[in-house]
Design a protein around this motif. Structure first.
Motif, mmCIF file in Angstrom:
data_model
loop_
_atom_site.group_PDB
_atom_site.id
_atom_site.type_symbol
_atom_site.label_atom_id
_atom_site.label_comp_id
_atom_site.label_asym_id
_atom_site.label_seq_id
_atom_site.Cartn_x
_atom_site.Cartn_y
_atom_site.Cartn_z
ATOM 1 N N LYS A 174 0.833 -1.191 0.000
ATOM 2 C CA LYS A 174 0.000 0.000 0.000
ATOM 3 C C LYS A 174 0.877 1.253 0.000
ATOM 4 O O LYS A 174 1.681 1.464 0.898
ATOM 5 N N PRO A 202 -1.447 7.185 0.146
ATOM 6 C CA PRO A 202 -2.282 7.821 -0.892
ATOM 7 C C PRO A 202 -1.905 9.271 -1.180
ATOM 8 O O PRO A 202 -2.121 9.759 -2.298
ATOM 9 N N ILE A 203 -1.318 9.930 -0.192
ATOM 10 C CA ILE A 203 -0.927 11.339 -0.396
ATOM 11 C C ILE A 203 0.198 11.429 -1.423
ATOM 12 O O ILE A 203 0.212 12.313 -2.268
ATOM 13 N N LYS A 243 0.768 9.296 -3.831
ATOM 14 C CA LYS A 243 0.199 8.980 -5.146
ATOM 15 C C LYS A 243 -0.549 10.193 -5.706
ATOM 16 O O LYS A 243 -0.352 10.591 -6.862
ATOM 17 N N LYS A 244 -1.374 10.787 -4.868
ATOM 18 C CA LYS A 244 -2.183 11.928 -5.324
ATOM 19 C C LYS A 244 -1.305 13.124 -5.691
ATOM 20 O O LYS A 244 -1.464 13.742 -6.751
ATOM 21 N N GLN A 278 0.480 12.519 -8.876
ATOM 22 C CA GLN A 278 -0.484 12.555 -9.988
ATOM 23 C C GLN A 278 -0.799 14.017 -10.367
ATOM 24 O O GLN A 278 -0.760 14.386 -11.539
ATOM 25 N N VAL A 279 -1.073 14.813 -9.343
ATOM 26 C CA VAL A 279 -1.429 16.219 -9.579
ATOM 27 C C VAL A 279 -0.227 16.980 -10.146
ATOM 28 O O VAL A 279 -0.369 17.758 -11.089
ATOM 29 N N ILE A 328 -11.228 17.428 5.490
ATOM 30 C CA ILE A 328 -11.710 16.123 5.005
ATOM 31 C C ILE A 328 -10.605 15.087 5.192
ATOM 32 O O ILE A 328 -10.852 13.958 5.599
ATOM 33 N N MET A 329 -9.382 15.507 4.915
ATOM 34 C CA MET A 329 -8.239 14.614 5.063
ATOM 35 C C MET A 329 -8.128 14.114 6.511
ATOM 36 O O MET A 329 -7.862 12.952 6.767
ATOM 37 N N LEU A 330 -8.365 15.045 7.443
ATOM 38 C CA LEU A 330 -8.242 14.684 8.859
ATOM 39 C C LEU A 330 -9.372 13.783 9.351
ATOM 40 O O LEU A 330 -9.231 13.129 10.378
ATOM 41 N N THR A 377 -10.400 11.259 7.721
ATOM 42 C CA THR A 377 -10.155 9.903 7.213
ATOM 43 C C THR A 377 -9.286 9.121 8.208
ATOM 44 O O THR A 377 -8.902 9.663 9.242
ATOM 45 N N CYS A 378 -8.993 7.887 7.847
ATOM 46 C CA CYS A 378 -8.233 7.036 8.778
ATOM 47 C C CYS A 378 -6.727 7.307 8.757
ATOM 48 O O CYS A 378 -5.974 6.651 9.468
ATOM 49 N N MET A 379 -6.286 8.238 7.934
ATOM 50 C CA MET A 379 -4.853 8.560 7.895
ATOM 51 C C MET A 379 -4.469 9.288 9.182
ATOM 52 O O MET A 379 -5.145 10.236 9.579
ATOM 53 N N ILE A 392 0.047 11.692 7.160
ATOM 54 C CA ILE A 392 -0.214 12.810 6.237
ATOM 55 C C ILE A 392 1.071 13.623 6.045
ATOM 56 O O ILE A 392 1.499 13.884 4.921
#
Lengths: 317, 308
Positions: A9, A12-13, A15-16, A19-20, A104-106, A108-110, A115
């Motif tokens: 895994k 995700p940060i 990856k994002k 990507q951006v 929103i980020m906070l 989540t389960c991260m 982060i």
């Protein structure tokens, strides 16, 4: 086998962010500018070596001086990296706050540390794009021989350490500041303290001892990445310790046991790397603590709607 | 489902939420109402783990998880009043990003995203960049995002603010749809008429305190005074007026051609007996209904006319 089958895994940060960034024109322009600067630095260094050759050296030994293109290129890259990383990381959390995506980020389960870590790693990976882009120019120094390929590997590791350190300063400032521009400015102030003000105790001690040695005041320089970088290249190019040359070519009784021991072999280099890395982790932990709503001070988090609106209006004014 | 117990949030000497206790049952669509600064958003942010409470506790279902922990975050889907988007990120990638942040695997995210985007009517926008969507679409996307990890509780902070009338209707329908699927939803809004149409229960907050909370029918009855009854009569209106005036606790408020409006303090059984009495005395009834309350009037009355 089950463990092997389990997919890895990726944060995700990371990856994002990648990507951006990859879709942004800014990356292309930044890479172009980076390449231009490196090429100019290479040509300038080459011109200086050639002019020196014409005046002082015979054409036979010019090749032995071309080897210095490597540290010149490395120093230029390190300098640019040190400048770029805070510009990338300092707005990373404050930018999320400004964009109102951070809440929103906070939720989540991260974890806050994941982060923060994700932001720093994505910055380091972006820096590696630059380093990779600079490799062909860097490799020209290898054409003349005299350099080991492992030097290149060590250089990359050094750049990663430098990026993590600079990134952690940027992210910490980003966590403590609401506005990205303030975070960037604060990052460079901390830079100034670490890169410049850590020399002050050494200089004062040096003056105090009437120019003989700086003694244990040099320990402050353990956290200075510029000194680490210099030590790293002294080790690569000459096999000697810059610290030893600069501060401790003295007797144990004159400079103290600690200073004397540090000047031996590669001790200073490894200890400095460890100190810089630990400091980077501390900056990241401070950032994670700050962004964690369950830890940080309530006053700074007063985000009731009426209050937020007031703040927005104030910003507009 | 959601148990808030004696929740208090203080900022220095200012108390944003003052000893708030509230229970929202499973499957409810709960509306949070209150003027600006009442403490709704603060309460929501505490529940979502975005703010630390000064005292009190929050519990969801039978879970013993505390606010801000991963276990608690898994139980909540949060839709803020305003949220930004990332440039250069497509709708599909946006869902993938947040799904990964809940530790979901790509395959599950892709499958659930398709279903959720279908639910919020955005399946044809999957390959669009998020920043090109309209505000209403972004809000619906945010709802889909909040549902991705299948939370037990969906919390929306003023989801209709800034939306055009059409987008509001779409959002309302979406929430009704989710409620019919059995989701527990908490929604804070300023649009009282909208809340009264879709919520099953509401709570009114002012100055950090919960003034009243309960089933929407009860609140509406409370809003009407609960006591005004319209009696529609085909013939025998004079007899009806005389009989009603003789009853204890009944006040005839107005008499029209075919309708009498009374206010009373009687119980439902007493009202039923009263209607029986009218029928026995040859009064021909064509209609009978209790007057619906006006939530806005009640809101203004309870919050002391605070501006919203």
């Amino acid at each position: 086998m089950r463990i092997l089958a389990k997919p890895i895994k990726i944060n995700p940060i990371i990856k994002k962010d990648l990507q951006v960034t990859a879709r942004s024109m800014r990356l292309s322009w930044a890479l172009f500018a980076y390449e231009v600067i490196l090429t100019l630095a290479f040509l300038l260094a080459l011109a200086i070596i050639q002019s020196d050759n014409n005046s002082y050296y015979s054409s036979r030994n010019i090749y032995s001086y071309l080897i210095y293109l490597f540290p010149v290129q490395a120093a230029v890259q390190a300098f640019i990296v040190a400048l770029i990383v805070p510009i990338i990381t300092a707005p990373s959390i404050s930018g999320e706050k400004e964009r109102q995506t951070f809440d929103i980020m906070l939720t989540t389960c991260m974890s806050p540390f994941s982060i923060v870590f994700g932001k720093v790693v994505s910055a380091v990976i972006r820096i590696l794009f630059f380093v990779a882009a600079g490799m062909p120019i860097m490799a020209l120094a290898f054409v003349v021989g005299g350099l080991e390929w492992s030097s290149l590997l060590y250089f990359i590791l050094t750049i990663i350490l430098l990026s993590v350190f600079s990134g952690s300063i940027g992210i910490c400032c980003s966590a403590f500041c609401r506005k990205s521009i303030v975070a960037v400015v604060l990052s460079f102030i901390i830079y100034f303290v670490i890169y410049i003000l850590t020399f002050v105790p050494t200089i004062l001690r040096f003056l105090w001892s009437k120019g003989e040695h700086a003694g244990e005041s040099m320990l402050f320089l353990l956290i200075n990445p510029a000194v680490f970088f210099e030590e790293f290249f002294m080790q690569i190019m000459t096999g000697e310790s810059a610290f030893g040359v600069a501060g401790s070519n003295f007797d144990k009784s004159e400079v103290g046991v600690i200073t004397y021991s540090l000047s031996q072999g590669k001790t200073w280099m490894f200890l400095s790397a460890a100190c810089i890395f630990i400091l980077a982790i501390l900056f990241m932990l401070a950032a994670a603590w700050k962004v964690n709503p369950m830890h940080s001070s309530s006053k700074n988090n007063f985000t009731g709607k009426s209050n937020r609106n007031k703040r927005k209006n104030k910003d507009v004014q | 489902m959601l148990y808030i117990n004696d929740l208090t949030k203080k900022y220095g000497s200012f108390t944003a939420v003052n000893h708030l206790s509230l229970h929202i049952p499973e499957g409810d669509l709960f509306g949070f109402v209150g003027p600006n600064g009442a403490g709704k958003t603060t309460t929501i942010r505490i529940v979502c783990g975005l703010l630390k409470a000064s005292s009190g506790s929050v519990r969801i279902g039978s879970s013993e998880a505390t606010v801000g922990t991963k276990e608690m975050k898994r139980l909540i889907g949060y839709v803020p009043d305003f949220f930004g988007v990332y440039d250069n990120l497509k709708v599909r990638e946006y869902m993938d990003f947040y799904g990964s942040m809940y530790g979901m695997c790509s395959r599950d995210i892709a499958k659930l995203s398709d279903d959720l985007l279908e639910l919020v009517n955005l399946s044809d926008k999957k390959e669009f960049y998020v920043d090109t969507l309209s505000r209403g679409m972004k809000q619906r996307l945010c709802v889909a995002r909040a549902l991705l990890h299948n939370p037990k509780l969906l919390i929306l902070d003023e989801p209709s603010s800034g939306l055009d009338p059409r987008a509001r209707v779409e959002m309302k329908e979406l929430l009704k749809n989710l409620h019919s699927m059995g989701k527990t939803i908490v929604i804070s809004s300023h649009i009282l008429s909208e809340l009264s149409e879709m919520c099953t229960s509401i709570g009114i907050m002012s100055h950090g305190q919960l003034i009243t909370a309960g089933r929407i029918e009860d609140i509406m009855r409370q809003a009407a005074g609960g006591k005004r009854i319209h009696i529609q009569i085909a013939s025998g209106i004079e007899i009806a007026v005389r009989l009603l005036q003789e009853q204890v606790g009944v006040i005839v408020e107005s008499v029209r051609e075919n309708e009498i409006i009374i206010s009373n303090n009687n119980t439902d059984e007493q009202i039923s007996a009263l209607m029986g009495l009218l029928i026995q005395n040859q009064v021909v009834l064509t209609g009978f209904y209790r007057e619906e309350g006006n939530l806005e009037a009640l809101f203004m009355q309870l919050t002391g006319g605070d501006s919203q």
